[in-house]
Structures are given as C-alpha cells and as structure tokens.
Design a protein around this motif. Structure first.
Motif, mmCIF file in Angstrom:
data_model
loop_
_atom_site.group_PDB
_atom_site.id
_atom_site.type_symbol
_atom_site.label_atom_id
_atom_site.label_comp_id
_atom_site.label_asym_id
_atom_site.label_seq_id
_atom_site.Cartn_x
_atom_site.Cartn_y
_atom_site.Cartn_z
ATOM 1 N N THR A 39 -5.240 8.164 2.938
ATOM 2 C CA THR A 39 -5.660 7.099 3.477
ATOM 3 C C THR A 39 -5.644 7.675 5.168
ATOM 4 O O THR A 39 -6.572 7.185 5.858
ATOM 5 C CB THR A 39 -4.810 6.217 4.053
ATOM 6 O OG1 THR A 39 -4.105 5.934 4.867
ATOM 7 C CG2 THR A 39 -4.872 5.060 2.615
ATOM 8 N N SER A 40 -4.860 8.732 5.965
ATOM 9 C CA SER A 40 -4.942 9.385 7.421
ATOM 10 C C SER A 40 -4.469 10.482 6.666
ATOM 11 O O SER A 40 -3.925 10.616 5.706
ATOM 12 C CB SER A 40 -4.306 8.762 8.002
ATOM 13 O OG SER A 40 -2.498 8.997 8.072
ATOM 14 N N PRO A 41 -4.178 11.823 7.450
ATOM 15 C CA PRO A 41 -3.351 12.987 7.444
ATOM 16 C C PRO A 41 -2.036 12.744 7.450
ATOM 17 O O PRO A 41 -1.643 13.767 6.823
ATOM 18 C CB PRO A 41 -3.430 14.004 8.190
ATOM 19 C CG PRO A 41 -5.110 13.453 8.813
ATOM 20 C CD PRO A 41 -4.899 12.221 8.543
ATOM 21 N N THR A 42 -1.107 11.189 8.059
ATOM 22 C CA THR A 42 -0.111 11.559 7.053
ATOM 23 C C THR A 42 0.117 10.244 6.350
ATOM 24 O O THR A 42 1.471 9.854 7.021
ATOM 25 C CB THR A 42 1.194 11.229 9.131
ATOM 26 O OG1 THR A 42 -0.033 10.905 9.258
ATOM 27 C CG2 THR A 42 0.581 12.616 9.068
ATOM 28 N N GLU A 43 -1.097 9.704 5.905
ATOM 29 C CA GLU A 43 -0.089 8.432 5.410
ATOM 30 C C GLU A 43 -1.453 8.608 3.655
ATOM 31 O O GLU A 43 -2.179 8.739 3.975
ATOM 32 C CB GLU A 43 -1.080 7.235 6.465
ATOM 33 C CG GLU A 43 0.005 6.506 7.712
ATOM 34 C CD GLU A 43 -0.321 5.682 8.399
ATOM 35 O OE1 GLU A 43 -1.556 4.915 7.806
ATOM 36 O OE2 GLU A 43 0.325 5.293 9.476
ATOM 37 N N LEU A 44 -0.331 7.890 2.930
ATOM 38 C CA LEU A 44 -1.105 7.683 1.990
ATOM 39 C C LEU A 44 -0.682 5.778 1.319
ATOM 40 O O LEU A 44 0.056 5.339 1.673
ATOM 41 C CB LEU A 44 -0.806 8.245 0.313
ATOM 42 C CG LEU A 44 -0.212 9.407 1.020
ATOM 43 C CD1 LEU A 44 0.904 10.026 1.303
ATOM 44 C CD2 LEU A 44 -0.762 10.129 -1.116
ATOM 45 N N ALA A 45 -1.713 5.295 0.549
ATOM 46 C CA ALA A 45 -1.813 3.759 -0.075
ATOM 47 C C ALA A 45 -1.266 4.614 -1.673
ATOM 48 O O ALA A 45 -1.525 5.170 -2.235
ATOM 49 C CB ALA A 45 -3.373 3.053 -0.146
ATOM 50 N N ALA A 46 -0.171 3.084 -1.938
ATOM 51 C CA ALA A 46 0.180 3.769 -3.300
ATOM 52 C C ALA A 46 0.524 1.964 -4.094
ATOM 53 O O ALA A 46 0.702 1.379 -3.353
ATOM 54 C CB ALA A 46 1.490 3.722 -3.234
ATOM 55 N N ALA A 47 0.199 1.873 -4.940
ATOM 56 C CA ALA A 47 0.307 1.359 -6.605
ATOM 57 C C ALA A 47 1.436 2.293 -6.691
ATOM 58 O O ALA A 47 1.200 2.388 -7.938
ATOM 59 C CB ALA A 47 -0.727 0.489 -6.787
ATOM 60 N N VAL A 48 2.350 0.763 -7.325
ATOM 61 C CA VAL A 48 3.620 0.939 -8.447
ATOM 62 C C VAL A 48 4.111 -0.138 -9.273
ATOM 63 O O VAL A 48 3.875 -0.848 -8.714
ATOM 64 C CB VAL A 48 4.937 1.899 -7.830
ATOM 65 C CG1 VAL A 48 6.110 2.483 -8.782
ATOM 66 C CG2 VAL A 48 4.579 3.657 -6.598
ATOM 67 N N ALA A 57 7.897 -5.872 -12.024
ATOM 68 C CA ALA A 57 6.534 -5.752 -10.627
ATOM 69 C C ALA A 57 5.702 -5.229 -10.319
ATOM 70 O O ALA A 57 5.604 -3.723 -10.699
ATOM 71 C CB ALA A 57 8.307 -5.825 -9.130
ATOM 72 N N SER A 58 5.009 -4.666 -9.371
ATOM 73 C CA SER A 58 3.553 -4.582 -9.215
ATOM 74 C C SER A 58 3.683 -4.334 -7.579
ATOM 75 O O SER A 58 3.961 -5.185 -7.108
ATOM 76 C CB SER A 58 2.375 -4.822 -9.401
ATOM 77 O OG SER A 58 2.349 -4.686 -11.369
ATOM 78 N N PHE A 59 3.942 -3.284 -6.640
ATOM 79 C CA PHE A 59 3.827 -3.497 -5.484
ATOM 80 C C PHE A 59 2.660 -2.752 -4.843
ATOM 81 O O PHE A 59 2.545 -1.114 -5.598
ATOM 82 C CB PHE A 59 5.213 -2.428 -5.321
ATOM 83 C CG PHE A 59 6.767 -3.271 -5.587
ATOM 84 C CD1 PHE A 59 7.580 -3.710 -4.809
ATOM 85 C CD2 PHE A 59 7.138 -2.719 -7.223
ATOM 86 C CE1 PHE A 59 8.666 -4.484 -5.165
ATOM 87 C CE2 PHE A 59 8.393 -3.328 -7.060
ATOM 88 C CZ PHE A 59 8.680 -4.284 -6.613
ATOM 89 N N LYS A 81 5.276 -4.895 -1.014
ATOM 90 C CA LYS A 81 5.292 -6.085 -1.639
ATOM 91 C C LYS A 81 4.811 -6.039 -3.099
ATOM 92 O O LYS A 81 4.017 -5.626 -3.230
ATOM 93 C CB LYS A 81 5.059 -6.503 -0.752
ATOM 94 C CG LYS A 81 4.758 -6.808 1.364
ATOM 95 C CD LYS A 81 4.003 -7.641 1.558
ATOM 96 C CE LYS A 81 3.965 -7.378 3.351
ATOM 97 N NZ LYS A 81 4.192 -5.858 4.270
ATOM 98 N N GLY A 82 6.188 -6.485 -3.479
ATOM 99 C CA GLY A 82 5.781 -7.375 -5.683
ATOM 100 C C GLY A 82 5.648 -8.680 -5.194
ATOM 101 O O GLY A 82 6.355 -8.878 -6.452
ATOM 102 N N GLY A 83 4.806 -8.849 -4.548
ATOM 103 C CA GLY A 83 4.421 -10.441 -4.494
ATOM 104 C C GLY A 83 6.287 -11.523 -4.895
ATOM 105 O O GLY A 83 7.550 -11.282 -4.058
ATOM 106 N N ILE A 84 6.814 -12.273 -5.753
ATOM 107 C CA ILE A 84 7.599 -13.536 -5.815
ATOM 108 C C ILE A 84 9.230 -12.271 -5.873
ATOM 109 O O ILE A 84 10.443 -12.101 -5.545
ATOM 110 C CB ILE A 84 7.137 -14.348 -6.986
ATOM 111 C CG1 ILE A 84 6.877 -13.956 -8.263
ATOM 112 C CG2 ILE A 84 6.503 -15.423 -6.786
ATOM 113 C CD1 ILE A 84 7.185 -14.547 -9.516
ATOM 114 N N ALA A 85 8.358 -10.889 -6.602
ATOM 115 C CA ALA A 85 9.685 -10.189 -7.030
ATOM 116 C C ALA A 85 10.149 -10.054 -6.123
ATOM 117 O O ALA A 85 11.700 -9.463 -6.211
ATOM 118 C CB ALA A 85 9.013 -9.120 -7.987
#
Length: 154
Positions: A39-48, A57-59, A81-85
């Motif tokens: 998302t920038s030269p030093t940041e990434l968006a992740a889904a795990v 849980a999905s984070f 953040k994983g919701g209720i997890a």
C-alpha cells in the motif's frame, strides 16, 4: 511471548533480501495468508486465516517495515483484527549475514494476542506462535532457494 531463531539459506544475501521484500514470496510463505499487497513503500495490507487450537479466525490488518538497512536488516511489525476471536500483534527484527555463498537469516520475534484467542492460554498460544514462525521461515527458505536455482538456470 518472544521467539528467536535462524535459517541458513543457500542463496546470496541480495537474493534473500529481494525475497524478503517480495509480496508474492511472502504471501506463499505466511501460514494462512489470503492476500498481501503493498500500500506504500513500507506498508502492506494483509488478510490471514488461521486456526489456533479450537479457534478459527480471519484477520485483516497492516504490516509495516521500519529500521530498513538494505540489504542487511529490517524490523517488520503487524497488527490484525479477527473480530470476536480478538486481535494479534507481532513483530520481528530480521538480520541477514553473509556466510560464504549462503545467507544466515536471524530473527527475534514477539507476538501478542487478545480477546478470545488470549483465553486459550499462554502455553497453546506460545507453541502455536513458535510453530507458525518456524513454518514461515522454513517455507521462505525453500522459496528463496527455488528462486535462486531458477535464476541460475535462466
């Protein structure tokens, strides 16, 4: 909880450094990773998506690189953040050392969880975190070696 370890990788440090900054390689190696994008030269968006003990849980969250000293070291931190997890936060200081034709990757990592995940107990969380870190670095090692062999054949 803190973890440390090292991986000896049969590839030059420049190749290992490039792989540490390649979202495709990282996505393949991060256990349960669904997506990872710059998302920038030093940041990434992740889904795990992970299963720790009885909790699945999905984070979704962000990964940030800091203290970058190319091609020697950086600090990688993430929070999801994983919701209720609950939530997971972590980071690792990664250092690369030349060892002849190989590279020694050393890491010191920390992990913290909250919410329902924290209720699982520190022993389960600790062993799961260690297992995930070990799996990531072993898979990363294999991916880098495969890339190095591929570039030699080209």
């Amino acid at each position: 909880m803190d973890m440390e370890g090292e991986e000896r990788i049969a590839a030059p440090r420049a190749v290992v450094w490039q792989a540490l900054n390649d979202a495709d390689i990282l996505r393949q190696c991060i256990p349960g990773c669904q997506s990872l994008e710059w998302t920038s030269p030093t940041e990434l968006a992740a889904a795990v998506k992970l299963k720790i003990g009885p909790v699945s849980a999905s984070f979704s969250g962000a990964v940030t690189l800091s203290d970058v000293v190319a091609p020697e070291s950086y600090t990688i931190t993430g929070e999801g953040k994983g919701g209720i997890a609950g939530f997971a936060k972590g980071g690792a200081q990664v250092t690369l050392l030349d060892e002849g034709p190989e590279t020694l990757l050393r890491y010191t990592a920390q992990a913290q969880v909250g919410g329902k995940l924290a209720q699982l107990g520190s022993r389960l969380i600790g062993s799961s975190s260690q297992k995930l870190a070990t799996q990531f670095f072993a898979d990363f090692n294999k991916a880098v070696v495969a890339r190095a062999e591929q570039s030699v054949q080209s």
